[in-house]
Design an enzyme around this catalytic site. Structure first.
Site, PDB file in Angstrom:
ATOM      1  N   CYS A 118       0.864  -1.177   0.000  1.00 23.67           N
ATOM      2  CA  CYS A 118       0.000   0.000   0.000  1.00 23.67           C
ATOM      3  C   CYS A 118       0.903   1.230   0.000  1.00 23.67           C
ATOM      4  O   CYS A 118       2.107   1.118  -0.175  1.00 23.67           O
ATOM      5  CB  CYS A 118      -0.971  -0.010   1.188  1.00 23.67           C
ATOM      6  SG  CYS A 118      -0.205   0.198   2.811  1.00 23.67           S
ATOM      7  N   ASP A 128      -7.756   3.435   1.863  1.00 27.18           N
ATOM      8  CA  ASP A 128      -6.842   3.775   2.940  1.00 27.18           C
ATOM      9  C   ASP A 128      -7.634   4.277   4.150  1.00 27.18           C
ATOM     10  O   ASP A 128      -8.348   5.273   4.048  1.00 27.18           O
ATOM     11  CB  ASP A 128      -5.874   4.867   2.449  1.00 27.18           C
ATOM     12  CG  ASP A 128      -4.709   5.053   3.385  1.00 27.18           C
ATOM     13  OD1 ASP A 128      -4.775   4.587   4.546  1.00 27.18           O
ATOM     14  OD2 ASP A 128      -3.715   5.681   2.961  1.00 27.18           O
ATOM     15  N   CYS A 186      -0.861   0.725   7.346  1.00 26.48           N
ATOM     16  CA  CYS A 186      -2.278   0.404   7.567  1.00 26.48           C
ATOM     17  C   CYS A 186      -2.695  -0.859   6.815  1.00 26.48           C
ATOM     18  O   CYS A 186      -2.760  -1.938   7.379  1.00 26.48           O
ATOM     19  CB  CYS A 186      -3.185   1.569   7.150  1.00 26.48           C
ATOM     20  SG  CYS A 186      -2.935   3.089   8.103  1.00 26.48           S
ATOM     21  N   ARG A 187      -2.962  -0.701   5.523  1.00 26.04           N
ATOM     22  CA  ARG A 187      -3.555  -1.794   4.759  1.00 26.04           C
ATOM     23  C   ARG A 187      -2.634  -2.980   4.526  1.00 26.04           C
ATOM     24  O   ARG A 187      -3.024  -4.122   4.786  1.00 26.04           O
ATOM     25  CB  ARG A 187      -4.072  -1.272   3.417  1.00 26.04           C
ATOM     26  CG  ARG A 187      -5.220  -0.285   3.580  1.00 26.04           C
ATOM     27  CD  ARG A 187      -5.520   0.447   2.295  1.00 26.04           C
ATOM     28  NE  ARG A 187      -4.428   1.347   1.921  1.00 26.04           N
ATOM     29  CZ  ARG A 187      -4.374   2.022   0.769  1.00 26.04           C
ATOM     30  NH1 ARG A 187      -5.335   1.872  -0.125  1.00 26.04           N
ATOM     31  NH2 ARG A 187      -3.368   2.835   0.512  1.00 26.04           N
ATOM     32  N   SER A 188      -1.415  -2.729   4.035  1.00 31.35           N
ATOM     33  CA  SER A 188      -0.570  -3.879   3.701  1.00 31.35           C
ATOM     34  C   SER A 188      -0.099  -4.699   4.912  1.00 31.35           C
ATOM     35  O   SER A 188      -0.075  -5.920   4.838  1.00 31.35           O
ATOM     36  CB  SER A 188       0.591  -3.486   2.779  1.00 31.35           C
ATOM     37  OG  SER A 188       1.381  -2.467   3.341  1.00 31.35           O
ATOM     38  N   ASN A 244       2.601   1.440   4.035  1.00 24.74           N
ATOM     39  CA  ASN A 244       2.961   0.185   4.699  1.00 24.74           C
ATOM     40  C   ASN A 244       2.771   0.257   6.215  1.00 24.74           C
ATOM     41  O   ASN A 244       3.490  -0.392   6.966  1.00 24.74           O
ATOM     42  CB  ASN A 244       4.409  -0.216   4.343  1.00 24.74           C
ATOM     43  CG  ASN A 244       4.783  -1.654   4.733  1.00 24.74           C
ATOM     44  OD1 ASN A 244       5.929  -1.923   5.057  1.00 24.74           O
ATOM     45  ND2 ASN A 244       3.839  -2.565   4.702  1.00 24.74           N
TER      46      ASN A 244
END
Length: 158
Positions: free
Chosen positions: A13, A130, A18-20, A16
């Site tokens: 993301c 995000d 939050c999402r990933s 690196n």
């Protein structure tokens, strides 16, 4: 563990944090629960340099704790080696995808299949938004999407 039996996936993301790292943690737990974690190399990275060296967002960590998903990660940026070393690079949105495709084009022997993690979502939600400027509910939504997508991705690759 090297060898041709090892599969590999890199979740990406923007920052690196939050999402990933959520996707990485969710996938690692699924692979562990399925007894196949030893056959996988699993990591996550950022397209940007904003958060390098930082731990995952505290709201993401709280969300993972709530779901009993272990999470340990330090943000790093995608490298040229990632395009040669990973089979799959799965990202969260169109902006990540175009950044990664541009980077992949500059790597001579890029072998990674770069695609949206959301392409695996049985509910067809292609984009994982995000949650950084959002609420705990947005992190929860990212978690739910990652669970659906990672489950389908693991099934497709087992």
């Amino acid at each position: 563990m090297a060898g041709s039996s090892t599969k590999s996936v890199l979740f990406v993301c923007l920052g690196n944090i939050c999402r990933s790292p959520i996707a990485e943690a969710v996938f690692r737990k699924m692979a562990t629960d399925a007894g196949v974690v030893d056959t996988w190399r699993i990591d996550s990275a950022a397209t940007s340099t904003y958060e390098i060296g930082n731990p995952p967002d505290y709201r993401g960590q709280a969300c993972m704790k709530k779901h009993n998903v272990p999470m340990r990660h330090v943000a790093r940026q995608v490298t040229k080696d990632d395009f040669m070393g990973f089979e799959y690079i799965l990202c969260m949105d169109e902006s990540n995808l175009s950044d990664l495709k541009r980077k992949a084009n500059s790597v001579k022997n890029s072998k990674a299949k770069v695609e949206l993690l959301g392409a695996y979502d049985p509910q067809k939600q292609l984009i994982i938004r995000d949650p950084y400027y959002g609420s705990d509910a947005d992190f929860e939504m990212v978690y739910e999407q990652c669970v659906r997508c990672c489950k389908a991705f693991l099934e497709a690759n087992s």
